[in-house]
Design an enzyme around this catalytic site. Structure first.
Site, PDB file in Angstrom:
ATOM      1  N   ASP A  24      28.549  15.597 -20.054  1.00  0.00           N
ATOM      2  CA  ASP A  24      28.864  15.628 -18.612  1.00  0.00           C
ATOM      3  C   ASP A  24      30.338  15.419 -18.252  1.00  0.00           C
ATOM      4  O   ASP A  24      30.645  14.712 -17.265  1.00  0.00           O
ATOM      5  CB  ASP A  24      28.018  14.589 -17.865  1.00  0.00           C
ATOM      6  CG  ASP A  24      26.518  14.806 -18.023  1.00  0.00           C
ATOM      7  OD1 ASP A  24      26.128  15.773 -18.698  1.00  0.00           O
ATOM      8  OD2 ASP A  24      25.744  14.001 -17.478  1.00  0.00           O
ATOM      9  N   LYS A 129      21.232  19.941 -17.576  1.00  0.00           N
ATOM     10  CA  LYS A 129      20.152  18.944 -17.551  1.00  0.00           C
ATOM     11  C   LYS A 129      19.979  18.368 -16.142  1.00  0.00           C
ATOM     12  O   LYS A 129      20.952  18.000 -15.499  1.00  0.00           O
ATOM     13  CB  LYS A 129      20.443  17.830 -18.562  1.00  0.00           C
ATOM     14  CG  LYS A 129      21.700  17.026 -18.292  1.00  0.00           C
ATOM     15  CD  LYS A 129      21.941  16.038 -19.424  1.00  0.00           C
ATOM     16  CE  LYS A 129      23.143  15.160 -19.193  1.00  0.00           C
ATOM     17  NZ  LYS A 129      23.072  14.266 -18.027  1.00  0.00           N
ATOM     18  N   CYS A 162      24.433   8.442 -18.555  1.00  0.00           N
ATOM     19  CA  CYS A 162      23.961   9.635 -19.278  1.00  0.00           C
ATOM     20  C   CYS A 162      24.201   9.552 -20.789  1.00  0.00           C
ATOM     21  O   CYS A 162      23.411  10.081 -21.572  1.00  0.00           O
ATOM     22  CB  CYS A 162      24.594  10.884 -18.688  1.00  0.00           C
ATOM     23  SG  CYS A 162      23.963  11.212 -17.031  1.00  0.00           S
TER      24      CYS A 162
HETATM   25  C1  C5J Z   1      26.268  10.555 -15.766  1.00  0.00           C
HETATM   26  C2  C5J Z   1      25.731   9.581 -13.652  1.00  0.00           C
HETATM   27  N1  C5J Z   1      26.665  11.702 -16.314  1.00  0.00           N
HETATM   28  N2  C5J Z   1      26.430   8.467 -13.888  1.00  0.00           N
HETATM   29  N3  C5J Z   1      25.735  10.612 -14.528  1.00  0.00           N
HETATM   30  O1  C5J Z   1      26.407   9.491 -16.339  1.00  0.00           O
HETATM   31  O2  C5J Z   1      25.106   9.687 -12.633  1.00  0.00           O
END
Ligand code: C5J
Length: 222
Positions: A24, A129, A162
């Site tokens: 991400d 995702k 994540c």
């Molecule tokens: C991720 C989030 N990628 N913190 N998403 O950690 O909402």
């Protein structure tokens, strides 16, 4: 076989079965006007790790080993976004709302894309995702099985959300997991530190951790 100097002890790996998963590294988490900032976070912490993430990606590419990227995102009609996620809290912008970089966390929008410096190369796998974990509602497990991958190196954001969720999913599925300590970040430094500690506690109960330099060194000699 290769070995990485890691905590809580050396991480042994087979170069035929190891891959990097970059979680991400999207504008929505790293740039002003995105999802991360809408939740009240200081996103400059995320951009600070871009050089380390890039160094790790470069080490895998140079070794001819697979790099997999993930993106947290939803369909434009939000059919894959449960109301419990959509309506949680009081963000300044919700998932699907129009922000300065396009609709928040919607596939195909400018803000949802991976940062230019870390953009996937042609042929690298990108997993979209809808959840925090990369195995939930995605083909990741099947893809790793087909590739013969058994060991995963993790980088990306955020450490305790994540990244940790995906590492725990992977650990339960039988993968050896190692987290690149300086190629992951949280909006909360104390959560990053706690995550690293809990991953490697109790004899690597979730996995190992090591700096990018040690991982790159291990790949060079494998
Ligand atoms: C991720 C989030 N990628 N913190 N998403 O950690 O909402």
């Amino acid at each position: 076989m290769g070995s990485i100097v890691a905590e809580p002890f050396a991480f042994s790996f087979d170069r035929k079965s190891i891959a990097l998963i970059v979680i991400d590294m999207q504008r929505d988490f790293a740039m002003p006007g995105g999802f991360g900032e809408s939740l009240g976070n200081d996103v400059s912490r995320i951009t600070a790790i871009v050089p380390a993430v890039r160094a790790l990606i470069d080490a895998f590419r140079a070794a001819g080993l697979p790099v997999i990227h993930t993106m947290e995102c939803h369909r434009p009609d939000l059919s894959d976004c449960p109301p419990a996620k959509l309506n949680r809290g009081t963000p300044s912008l919700r998932i699907g709302d129009k922000g300065p970089m396009g609709r928040i966390l919607i596939a195909g929008e400018h803000g949802t894309a991976i940062l230019d410096e870390l953009a996937p190369m042609v042929g690298e796998i990108v997993i979209e995702k809808p959840g925090k974990g990369a195995f939930y509602a995605t083909p990741l497990g099947e893809i790793l099985k087909q590739m013969g991958i058994r060991q995963l190196v993790f980088a990306g954001v955020t450490t305790e959300v994540c990244v940790q969720t995906t590492m725990r999913e992977a650990n339960d599925r039988g993968y050896d997991c190692i987290l690149a300590e300086d190629a992951t970040e949280s909006y909360f430094p104390e959560f990053k530190a706690a995550t690293i500690a809990m991953i490697r506690a109790q004899g690597a109960i979730v996995g190992w951790t090591a700096p990018v330099s040690a991982i790159a060194e291990g790949l060079t000699h494998a």
